[in-house]
Design a protein around this motif. Structure first.
Motif, mmCIF file in Angstrom:
data_model
loop_
_atom_site.group_PDB
_atom_site.id
_atom_site.type_symbol
_atom_site.label_atom_id
_atom_site.label_comp_id
_atom_site.label_asym_id
_atom_site.label_seq_id
_atom_site.Cartn_x
_atom_site.Cartn_y
_atom_site.Cartn_z
ATOM 1 N N LEU A 239 0.832 -1.205 0.000
ATOM 2 C CA LEU A 239 0.000 0.000 0.000
ATOM 3 C C LEU A 239 0.868 1.257 0.000
ATOM 4 O O LEU A 239 0.555 2.238 -0.688
ATOM 5 C CB LEU A 239 -0.928 0.002 1.216
ATOM 6 C CG LEU A 239 -2.174 -0.876 1.137
ATOM 7 C CD1 LEU A 239 -2.902 -0.881 2.470
ATOM 8 C CD2 LEU A 239 -3.105 -0.399 0.028
ATOM 9 N N ASP B 176 2.320 1.717 -3.483
ATOM 10 C CA ASP B 176 1.279 2.160 -4.403
ATOM 11 C C ASP B 176 0.922 3.622 -4.155
ATOM 12 O O ASP B 176 0.735 4.398 -5.098
ATOM 13 C CB ASP B 176 0.042 1.279 -4.245
ATOM 14 C CG ASP B 176 -0.957 1.478 -5.369
ATOM 15 O OD1 ASP B 176 -0.548 1.517 -6.540
ATOM 16 O OD2 ASP B 176 -2.157 1.602 -5.078
ATOM 17 N N SER C 290 -5.443 4.447 -2.263
ATOM 18 C CA SER C 290 -4.912 3.106 -2.538
ATOM 19 C C SER C 290 -5.647 2.051 -1.720
ATOM 20 O O SER C 290 -5.921 0.954 -2.214
ATOM 21 C CB SER C 290 -3.415 3.057 -2.226
ATOM 22 O OG SER C 290 -2.695 3.929 -3.066
ATOM 23 N N GLU D 207 -7.617 -1.124 -3.361
ATOM 24 C CA GLU D 207 -7.315 -2.510 -3.025
ATOM 25 C C GLU D 207 -8.534 -3.216 -2.456
ATOM 26 O O GLU D 207 -8.756 -4.404 -2.708
ATOM 27 C CB GLU D 207 -6.153 -2.566 -2.022
ATOM 28 C CG GLU D 207 -4.820 -2.117 -2.594
ATOM 29 C CD GLU D 207 -4.418 -2.946 -3.799
ATOM 30 O OE1 GLU D 207 -4.350 -4.187 -3.687
ATOM 31 O OE2 GLU D 207 -4.183 -2.354 -4.877
ATOM 32 N N TYR E 24 -9.969 -6.703 -4.078
ATOM 33 C CA TYR E 24 -10.069 -7.982 -3.374
ATOM 34 C C TYR E 24 -11.512 -8.396 -3.129
ATOM 35 O O TYR E 24 -11.803 -9.594 -3.038
ATOM 36 C CB TYR E 24 -9.285 -7.926 -2.059
ATOM 37 C CG TYR E 24 -7.797 -7.983 -2.277
ATOM 38 C CD1 TYR E 24 -7.181 -9.176 -2.667
ATOM 39 C CD2 TYR E 24 -6.994 -6.857 -2.133
ATOM 40 C CE1 TYR E 24 -5.821 -9.240 -2.888
ATOM 41 C CE2 TYR E 24 -5.641 -6.907 -2.358
ATOM 42 C CZ TYR E 24 -5.054 -8.104 -2.736
ATOM 43 O OH TYR E 24 -3.708 -8.163 -2.966
ATOM 44 N N ASN F 109 1.680 -9.616 -5.432
ATOM 45 C CA ASN F 109 1.857 -8.196 -5.738
ATOM 46 C C ASN F 109 3.257 -7.698 -5.403
ATOM 47 O O ASN F 109 3.472 -6.488 -5.310
ATOM 48 C CB ASN F 109 0.835 -7.353 -4.956
ATOM 49 C CG ASN F 109 -0.562 -7.459 -5.524
ATOM 50 O OD1 ASN F 109 -0.746 -7.540 -6.735
ATOM 51 N ND2 ASN F 109 -1.557 -7.472 -4.663
ATOM 52 N N GLN G 111 -11.745 -2.197 -10.165
ATOM 53 C CA GLN G 111 -10.860 -1.212 -9.540
ATOM 54 C C GLN G 111 -10.705 0.018 -10.422
ATOM 55 O O GLN G 111 -10.722 1.159 -9.935
ATOM 56 C CB GLN G 111 -9.493 -1.846 -9.273
ATOM 57 C CG GLN G 111 -8.522 -0.958 -8.519
ATOM 58 C CD GLN G 111 -7.146 -1.575 -8.425
ATOM 59 O OE1 GLN G 111 -6.437 -1.685 -9.425
ATOM 60 N NE2 GLN G 111 -6.766 -1.988 -7.229
#
Length: 255
Positions: A94, A97, A136, A140, A144, A180, A238
């Motif tokens: 995170l 990102d 972010s 995410e 997910y 990731n 996303q």
């Protein structure tokens, strides 16, 4: 339930928890220890090859093979290795990102409108980083959640074949999280001064998608097409969220 079974995430203790990295079939053990420190590598009953050759390899070799998207390396890390502390990786990913988003906003002058003093400028930059981190987190979450919904549909059919030894959904999501690791490529990009290079960022994004697909394929024992469909739908959700809130986010950062 034994510790290896719990680690593999199997609801049925009679099921085998390891897999052969070559053929993907379940295996009883990776190696066997004998007295005197002697270790014998196990062979697969189906393909007769070594169950997991990576138990003898250095972690650097494993990492390089994952960069090359080798299925064997992904099976070793996601299914045979004892991966813990997923939340630490989540926080690290995170932050990287958010740093990418923050760099994009800084380069495009979102936070450069007020230059009364260096103190005001640095405070604005720091605040925008926190805002990028929040953005972010939401992205995410959407990703997910979509993966979870798609997996619920896919796993319900895969569980009918008990020989496949499918892990629980939470462990599958954890494995996709570990895939990731490509987000860490932002670190060398920053060192090389390429953090704001669109081509470099695009290459990282393509690698992330390919890595997610490979992880989903390995963990779900599904075809590459099914895994690609799940990951694609998740990234589309996303992206839709990002486009929907992009302007509001930029206005928020500009305030």
């Amino acid at each position: 339930m034994s510790a290896p079974m719990e680690r593999a995430g199997l609801s049925d203790p009679r099921m085998q928890c390891f897999v052969c990295v070559e053929c993907g079939m379940p295996a009883v053990e990776l190696y066997r220890d004998f007295k005197g420190g002697v270790m014998k590598i196990s062979h697969c009953d189906h393909c007769t090859k070594v169950v997991d050759k990576y138990v003898e390899y250095d972690s650097t070799i494993v990492f390089l093979d994952m960069l090359l998207l080798k299925t064997q390396a992904y099976r070793h890390v996601l299914l045979n290795a004892d991966s813990k502390n997923h939340w630490k990786f989540a926080v690290l990913f995170l932050l990287t990102d958010a740093y990418t988003k923050w760099t994009f906003l800084r380069i495009h002058g979102v936070s450069m409108q007020d230059k009364h003093s260096d103190t005001v400028l640095y405070a604005a930059l720091e605040l925008n980083f926190h805002k990028a981190l929040i953005m972010s987190c939401f992205e995410e979450l959407i990703f997910y959640m979509t993966v979870y919904i798609c997996l619920k549909i896919l796993i319900s059919s895969l569980w009918r074949d008990r020989r496949l030894c499918i892990p629980r959904l939470n462990l599958i999501l954890g494995g996709i999280l570990l895939s990731n690791f490509g987000k860490l490529l932002v670190i060398p990009a920053t060192i090389w001064g390429q953090a704001d290079n669109p081509t470099y960022i695009l290459v990282i994004r393509i690698f992330l998608i390919a890595s997610n697909v490979q992880a989903c394929k390995v963990l779900c024992r599904s075809s590459r097409l099914s895994a690609a469909l799940i990951i694609s739908l998740s990234y589309l959700a996303q992206y839709a969220f990002t486009v929907l809130w992009c302007e509001q986010f930029k206005q928020w950062c500009a305030t």
